[in-house]
Scaffold this motif. Structure first.
Motif, PDB file in Angstrom:
ATOM      1  N   ARG A  31       1.002  -1.314  -0.203  1.00 31.43           N
ATOM      2  CA  ARG A  31      -0.216  -0.113  -0.026  1.00 31.43           C
ATOM      3  C   ARG A  31       0.940   1.201  -0.232  1.00 31.43           C
ATOM      4  O   ARG A  31       0.388   2.315   0.745  1.00 31.43           O
ATOM      5  CB  ARG A  31      -0.835   0.147   1.210  1.00 31.43           C
ATOM      6  N   GLN A  32       1.835   1.287  -0.714  1.00 33.40           N
ATOM      7  CA  GLN A  32       2.889   2.705  -0.731  1.00 33.40           C
ATOM      8  C   GLN A  32       2.233   3.866  -1.179  1.00 33.40           C
ATOM      9  O   GLN A  32       2.528   4.695  -0.919  1.00 33.40           O
ATOM     10  CB  GLN A  32       3.946   2.079  -1.394  1.00 33.40           C
ATOM     11  N   GLY A  33       1.198   3.642  -2.188  1.00 33.27           N
ATOM     12  CA  GLY A  33       0.654   4.593  -2.729  1.00 33.27           C
ATOM     13  C   GLY A  33      -0.294   5.357  -1.616  1.00 33.27           C
ATOM     14  O   GLY A  33      -0.539   6.705  -1.800  1.00 33.27           O
ATOM     15  N   ALA A  38      -0.785   9.038   4.889  1.00 32.97           N
ATOM     16  CA  ALA A  38      -0.402   8.586   6.073  1.00 32.97           C
ATOM     17  C   ALA A  38       0.792   9.526   6.377  1.00 32.97           C
ATOM     18  O   ALA A  38       1.169   9.485   7.912  1.00 32.97           O
ATOM     19  CB  ALA A  38      -0.110   7.173   5.752  1.00 32.97           C
ATOM     20  N   THR A  39       1.497  10.348   5.633  1.00 31.14           N
ATOM     21  CA  THR A  39       2.898  10.956   6.189  1.00 31.14           C
ATOM     22  C   THR A  39       2.637  12.151   5.570  1.00 31.14           C
ATOM     23  O   THR A  39       3.620  12.570   4.676  1.00 31.14           O
ATOM     24  CB  THR A  39       4.209  10.221   5.682  1.00 31.14           C
ATOM     25  N   PRO A  40       1.946  13.048   5.944  1.00 25.72           N
ATOM     26  CA  PRO A  40       1.708  14.576   5.455  1.00 25.72           C
ATOM     27  C   PRO A  40       2.873  15.368   5.813  1.00 25.72           C
ATOM     28  O   PRO A  40       3.564  15.351   6.945  1.00 25.72           O
ATOM     29  CB  PRO A  40       0.341  15.211   6.335  1.00 25.72           C
ATOM     30  N   GLY A  41       3.602  15.956   4.472  1.00 28.07           N
ATOM     31  CA  GLY A  41       4.597  16.759   4.897  1.00 28.07           C
ATOM     32  C   GLY A  41       5.616  15.941   4.747  1.00 28.07           C
ATOM     33  O   GLY A  41       6.848  16.731   4.505  1.00 28.07           O
ATOM     34  N   LYS A  42       5.711  14.918   4.539  1.00 39.18           N
ATOM     35  CA  LYS A  42       7.108  14.175   4.512  1.00 39.18           C
ATOM     36  C   LYS A  42       7.078  13.425   3.009  1.00 39.18           C
ATOM     37  O   LYS A  42       7.977  13.716   2.509  1.00 39.18           O
ATOM     38  CB  LYS A  42       7.243  13.162   5.453  1.00 39.18           C
ATOM     39  N   ILE A  43       6.157  12.749   2.563  1.00 35.88           N
ATOM     40  CA  ILE A  43       6.151  11.969   1.184  1.00 35.88           C
ATOM     41  C   ILE A  43       5.315  12.859   0.425  1.00 35.88           C
ATOM     42  O   ILE A  43       4.073  13.260   0.728  1.00 35.88           O
ATOM     43  CB  ILE A  43       5.489  10.598   1.096  1.00 35.88           C
ATOM     44  N   LYS A  44       5.681  13.381  -0.631  1.00 37.24           N
ATOM     45  CA  LYS A  44       5.143  14.189  -1.702  1.00 37.24           C
ATOM     46  C   LYS A  44       4.314  13.503  -3.004  1.00 37.24           C
ATOM     47  O   LYS A  44       3.353  13.825  -3.301  1.00 37.24           O
ATOM     48  CB  LYS A  44       5.875  15.233  -2.070  1.00 37.24           C
ATOM     49  N   SER A  45       4.995  12.567  -3.326  1.00 41.43           N
ATOM     50  CA  SER A  45       4.547  11.409  -4.332  1.00 41.43           C
ATOM     51  C   SER A  45       5.223  10.226  -4.244  1.00 41.43           C
ATOM     52  O   SER A  45       6.303  10.073  -3.777  1.00 41.43           O
ATOM     53  CB  SER A  45       4.550  12.239  -5.626  1.00 41.43           C
ATOM     54  N   CYS A  46       4.565   9.235  -4.852  1.00 41.52           N
ATOM     55  CA  CYS A  46       5.136   8.015  -4.974  1.00 41.52           C
ATOM     56  C   CYS A  46       4.503   7.497  -6.206  1.00 41.52           C
ATOM     57  O   CYS A  46       3.368   7.229  -6.298  1.00 41.52           O
ATOM     58  CB  CYS A  46       4.629   7.166  -3.800  1.00 41.52           C
ATOM     59  N   GLU A  47       5.460   6.823  -7.144  1.00 35.36           N
ATOM     60  CA  GLU A  47       4.891   6.449  -8.597  1.00 35.36           C
ATOM     61  C   GLU A  47       5.437   5.124  -8.761  1.00 35.36           C
ATOM     62  O   GLU A  47       6.902   4.844  -8.534  1.00 35.36           O
ATOM     63  CB  GLU A  47       5.208   7.279  -9.597  1.00 35.36           C
ATOM     64  N   LEU A  48       4.702   4.070  -9.087  1.00 35.38           N
ATOM     65  CA  LEU A  48       5.267   2.447  -9.212  1.00 35.38           C
ATOM     66  C   LEU A  48       5.812   2.658 -10.994  1.00 35.38           C
ATOM     67  O   LEU A  48       4.982   3.076 -11.699  1.00 35.38           O
ATOM     68  CB  LEU A  48       4.069   1.723  -9.177  1.00 35.38           C
ATOM     69  N   LEU A  49       6.863   2.362 -11.092  1.00 39.11           N
ATOM     70  CA  LEU A  49       7.507   2.260 -12.427  1.00 39.11           C
ATOM     71  C   LEU A  49       7.536   1.265 -13.192  1.00 39.11           C
ATOM     72  O   LEU A  49       7.217   0.998 -14.279  1.00 39.11           O
ATOM     73  CB  LEU A  49       8.888   2.961 -12.333  1.00 39.11           C
ATOM     74  N   GLU A  50       7.892   0.096 -12.222  1.00 34.33           N
ATOM     75  CA  GLU A  50       7.958  -1.123 -12.642  1.00 34.33           C
ATOM     76  C   GLU A  50       7.505  -2.201 -11.801  1.00 34.33           C
ATOM     77  O   GLU A  50       7.471  -2.034 -10.582  1.00 34.33           O
ATOM     78  CB  GLU A  50       9.404  -1.680 -12.929  1.00 34.33           C
ATOM     79  N   GLY A  51       6.945  -3.235 -12.436  1.00 26.67           N
ATOM     80  CA  GLY A  51       6.149  -4.386 -11.375  1.00 26.67           C
ATOM     81  C   GLY A  51       5.081  -3.947 -10.794  1.00 26.67           C
ATOM     82  O   GLY A  51       4.266  -3.478 -11.034  1.00 26.67           O
ATOM     83  N   ASP A  52       4.992  -4.843  -9.650  1.00 27.05           N
ATOM     84  CA  ASP A  52       3.717  -4.768  -8.660  1.00 27.05           C
ATOM     85  C   ASP A  52       4.293  -4.237  -7.429  1.00 27.05           C
ATOM     86  O   ASP A  52       5.311  -4.407  -7.084  1.00 27.05           O
ATOM     87  CB  ASP A  52       3.120  -6.186  -8.615  1.00 27.05           C
ATOM     88  N   TRP A  53       3.430  -3.488  -6.653  1.00 26.07           N
ATOM     89  CA  TRP A  53       3.440  -2.950  -5.448  1.00 26.07           C
ATOM     90  C   TRP A  53       4.252  -3.866  -4.553  1.00 26.07           C
ATOM     91  O   TRP A  53       3.507  -5.017  -4.215  1.00 26.07           O
ATOM     92  CB  TRP A  53       2.498  -2.002  -4.988  1.00 26.07           C
ATOM     93  N   GLY A  54       5.387  -3.589  -3.960  1.00 27.58           N
ATOM     94  CA  GLY A  54       6.067  -4.472  -2.884  1.00 27.58           C
ATOM     95  C   GLY A  54       6.380  -6.068  -3.354  1.00 27.58           C
ATOM     96  O   GLY A  54       6.761  -6.796  -2.608  1.00 27.58           O
ATOM     97  N   LYS A  55       6.526  -6.076  -4.895  1.00 30.12           N
ATOM     98  CA  LYS A  55       7.091  -7.526  -5.157  1.00 30.12           C
ATOM     99  C   LYS A  55       8.383  -7.242  -5.572  1.00 30.12           C
ATOM    100  O   LYS A  55       8.877  -6.126  -5.724  1.00 30.12           O
ATOM    101  CB  LYS A  55       6.232  -7.779  -6.441  1.00 30.12           C
ATOM    102  N   LEU A  56       9.099  -8.372  -5.569  1.00 29.22           N
ATOM    103  CA  LEU A  56      10.522  -8.398  -5.839  1.00 29.22           C
ATOM    104  C   LEU A  56      10.799  -7.889  -7.235  1.00 29.22           C
ATOM    105  O   LEU A  56      10.222  -8.153  -8.064  1.00 29.22           O
ATOM    106  CB  LEU A  56      11.064 -10.147  -5.818  1.00 29.22           C
ATOM    107  N   GLY A  57      11.666  -6.907  -7.389  1.00 30.77           N
ATOM    108  CA  GLY A  57      12.083  -6.233  -8.514  1.00 30.77           C
ATOM    109  C   GLY A  57      11.506  -5.124  -8.897  1.00 30.77           C
ATOM    110  O   GLY A  57      11.652  -4.347  -9.657  1.00 30.77           O
ATOM    111  N   SER A  58      10.183  -4.835  -8.087  1.00 31.70           N
ATOM    112  CA  SER A  58       9.465  -3.440  -8.575  1.00 31.70           C
ATOM    113  C   SER A  58      10.249  -2.309  -8.234  1.00 31.70           C
ATOM    114  O   SER A  58      11.200  -2.234  -7.389  1.00 31.70           O
ATOM    115  CB  SER A  58       8.128  -3.465  -7.673  1.00 31.70           C
ATOM    116  N   VAL A  59      10.010  -1.306  -8.898  1.00 34.28           N
ATOM    117  CA  VAL A  59      10.715  -0.090  -8.855  1.00 34.28           C
ATOM    118  C   VAL A  59       9.805   1.126  -8.667  1.00 34.28           C
ATOM    119  O   VAL A  59       8.756   1.350  -9.219  1.00 34.28           O
ATOM    120  CB  VAL A  59      11.606   0.144 -10.181  1.00 34.28           C
TER     121      VAL A  59
END
Length: 158
Positions: A31-33, A38-59
């Motif tokens: 649930r990284q997205g 959950a972290t107001p003011g710390k994380i501004k954006s999060c984008e999955l580039l490769e693979g599936d969330w939290g899976k081996l090799g995902s970027v």
């Protein structure tokens, strides 16, 4: 003769949380997205580039605030063990690479036996480019703060 300061180092921190180990690990792995909420003011954006969330090799690319400055990092998931509530990330691009040749974070969440809550164990291994480069302690402190924010977010969901 002065002792040389090492370019290679390790940092560790334990963060006590109220959420279950499984729930917390699920937030890190699947649930990284949701970290933006959950972290107001710390994380501004999060984008999955490769693979599936939290899976081996995902970027994933993260835009975050570190020491009051906007920063970006691209991380690859190098290990995932749902049974041990463990996930390991390697920084492969971004602002941290100005100071570090390598930076790997391992997060393991362990249930407290006989009492509610869990312990988030952060383990960071790094190699600096030069001795005076970067302050990994501030990165560890940010990780501790994010852990506490995510714990509060998970508890508010219940």
């Amino acid at each position: 003769m002065a002792e040389a300061t090492s370019l290679v180092g390790k940092l560790e921190a334990d963060v006590e949380i109220k959420a279950s180990a499984g729930k917390f690990h699920d937030m890190f792995a699947g649930r990284q997205g949701e970290w933006l909420k959950a972290t107001p003011g710390k994380i501004k954006s999060c984008e999955l580039l490769e693979g599936d969330w939290g899976k081996l090799g995902s970027v994933v690319i993260w835009n975050y605030v570190h020491d009051g400055e906007a920063a970006m990092t691209k991380k690859r998931v190098e290990a995932v063990d749902p049974e041990k509530n463990l996930i390991k990330f390697r920084v492969i691009e971004g602002d941290m690479m100005k100071d570090f040749k390598s930076f790997v974070s391992t997060i393991q969440v362990i249930s407290k036996h006989g009492e509610p809550g869990s312990v988030v164990k952060w383990h960071m291994e790094y190699e600096k480019i030069i001795v005076d480069a970067g302050h990994p302690e501030t990165i560890l402190q940010l990780a501790v703060e994010i852990s506490k924010d995510i714990d509060e977010y998970l508890l508010a969901e219940e």
